[in-house]
Write an enzyme that holds these catalytic residues in place. Structure first.
Site, mmCIF file in Angstrom:
data_model
loop_
_atom_site.group_PDB
_atom_site.id
_atom_site.type_symbol
_atom_site.label_atom_id
_atom_site.label_comp_id
_atom_site.label_asym_id
_atom_site.label_seq_id
_atom_site.Cartn_x
_atom_site.Cartn_y
_atom_site.Cartn_z
ATOM 1 N N GLU A 27 18.453 30.686 104.387
ATOM 2 C CA GLU A 27 18.955 30.079 103.155
ATOM 3 C C GLU A 27 19.570 31.146 102.255
ATOM 4 O O GLU A 27 19.378 32.346 102.461
ATOM 5 C CB GLU A 27 17.821 29.364 102.424
ATOM 6 C CG GLU A 27 16.633 30.256 102.138
ATOM 7 C CD GLU A 27 15.976 29.961 100.809
ATOM 8 O OE1 GLU A 27 16.705 29.823 99.815
ATOM 9 O OE2 GLU A 27 14.737 29.911 100.767
ATOM 10 N N LYS A 167 5.278 27.664 97.626
ATOM 11 C CA LYS A 167 5.101 28.643 96.555
ATOM 12 C C LYS A 167 3.828 28.344 95.769
ATOM 13 O O LYS A 167 3.502 27.200 95.481
ATOM 14 C CB LYS A 167 6.331 28.647 95.653
ATOM 15 C CG LYS A 167 7.607 29.063 96.401
ATOM 16 C CD LYS A 167 8.830 28.977 95.530
ATOM 17 C CE LYS A 167 10.070 29.449 96.293
ATOM 18 N NZ LYS A 167 10.455 28.533 97.377
#
Length: 301
Positions: A27, A167
């Site tokens: 990404e 995360k």
């Protein structure tokens, strides 16, 4: 290069896909919105080098002047890195807008997954995926990454994603529940516990573990043979030597979340702010962990 008016595939990526050589998608949000320049450029180049050392071809994905680009040149990587947050943060929802405006955009996990599947790339490596935000049970702030991971497209095998969990700023328990609902196979890689990005053990167990790359490949192959085209999520803990102390991370996350709430931040602004603020509060330790886990994941992929 193979291209139409909307998607350009770099020659080496196209040739590798045709020849059956391994290709790993990467990404670009980590470049433009995940860390400052020049650390972001150094990390982007390091990720591609790690994939090459493992014998595969890297395909960093981004939107360049309104074209979805699968595989970037050094100049394009540097352009994104220098642009930083001035570039668009492009999820799957935003792809059409970015193309219509001929924008420079960094693709999130959801947009990268979509484009990787579109051109036939089977594996995607990233740092961590998005998920259900803390308080998501009332705000409904849920990352489109989870929807894309659970998307089952007939005739198009799901892309396997190598990451260090979600995360730590997110609600990890609710994220795992959402992934289960979406039919996403979550595998712990050499661990029984789901990693929490910066930390090796989020406190939540995984339903299944694999202890080698070969074992993971067998699971992925079996899933494809069944005709089940949702993604496999291979959750890889940050290397032990690069894991910050859990109390340091949790304290920084708590402070950053309070500041974000006070400033009224939400949506696409929230995660970049939190990651940047946590890096400041940990005196750069979280940023170094971010870099090292991303590099490790690229090697595993």
């Amino acid at each position: 290069m193979m291209r139409d008016s909307l998607i350009r595939v770099q020659d080496q990526v196209r040739d590798a896909l045709r020849n059956g050589t391994g290709v790993v998608a990467l990404e670009s949000t980590i470049i433009a919105h995940g860390m400052p320049y020049p650390s972001n450029l150094e990390t982007a180049l390091g990720l591609e080098a790690a994939v090459r050392r493992a014998g595969a071809v890297p395909a960093t994905i981004a939107v360049i002047d309104g074209v979805c680009c699968v595989g970037l040149s050094r100049n394009e990587l540097e352009r994104l890195a220098r642009a930083g947050p001035a570039s668009l943060k492009v999820s799957r929802r935003d792809l059409a807008v970015a193309l219509a405006r001929r924008a420079l955009g960094a693709t999130t996990v959801s947009a990268t997954l979509y484009l990787a599947r579109r051109v036939g790339i089977p594996v995607f490596s990233t740092g961590g995926i998005g998920g259900v935000h803390r308080g998501g049970e009332t705000s409904l702030d849920i990352s489109s990454d989870l929807i894309e991971l659970g998307r089952d497209v007939p005739g198009r095998p799901g892309v396997s994603v190598v990451c260090s969990g979600v995360k730590s700023i997110l609600d990890i328990g609710r994220t795992l529940e959402f992934l289960e609902t979406q039919g996403v196979c979550v595998l712990g890689y050499q661990t029984d516990m789901f990693p929490g990005f910066y930390i090796r053990d989020s406190g939540f167990p995984v339903s299944n573990s694999v202890w080698s790359v070969q074992e993971a490949a067998h699971v992925i192959q079996s899933k494809q043979q069944l005709g089940c085209n949702t993604s496999v999520l291979l959750a890889v803990p940050v290397p032990r030597e690069h894991e910050p102390h859990t109390s340091l991370i949790e304290s920084a996350i708590g402070t950053a979340l309070q500041e974000a709430t006070h400033q009224g931040l939400n949506g696409p602004q929230l995660t970049p702010f939190l990651l940047s603020r946590i890096s400041q509060l940990t005196q750069g330790r979280s940023l170094q962990a971010n870099i090292q886990l991303a590099l490790h994941n690229a090697q595993v992929a």
